[in-house]
Design a protein around this motif. Structure first.
Motif: not given
Length: 118
Positions: A31-46
């Motif tokens: 829905e938003q990929k053109g607006k996202i410059d950075l992904l902050l993600t946990d290594m382990v997610m549900p």
């Protein structure tokens, strides 16, 4: 923890698209990929999609996407397919708000290795 991170980064002036799971993050991306410059993600997610799997899928769509991984586990727990380095592309939990804000800024500015790809 996610809500706290969202609040900190919004106070720093960033537009945040939070997701509780990897699958939810994929939906947000579509829905938003053109607006996202950075992904902050946990290594382990549900939800069956790890932070590494999420990053690989999103970078498949946008090779310029910057990624910061975070975890309460040591970087070595991620496996051999990714080099996680504290201060470069990995932010160990717990971290103070000021460190999070600076890490994100450095990554967006290309000052950290978090801006580079493997």
């Amino acid at each position: 923890m996610r809500e706290l991170v969202v609040n900190i980064l919004e106070l720093c002036g960033y537009k945040i698209f939070p997701a509780a799971t990897g699958l939810e993050a994929l939906q947000v991306w579509s829905e938003q990929k053109g607006k996202i410059d950075l992904l902050l993600t946990d290594m382990v997610m549900p939800g069956g999609v790890s932070g590494r799997q999420l990053a690989l899928r999103l970078q498949g769509d946008d090779p310029e996407l910057k990624v910061i991984y975070t975890s309460g586990y040591s970087p070595g727990m991620a496996g051999k397919d990714i080099a996680l380095l504290e201060g470069c592309n990995f932010l160990a939990k717990p971290y103070p708000p000021s460190k999070l804000a600076q890490f994100v800024r450095d990554c967006l500015d290309g000052a950290s290795q978090g801006a580079t790809r493997k």
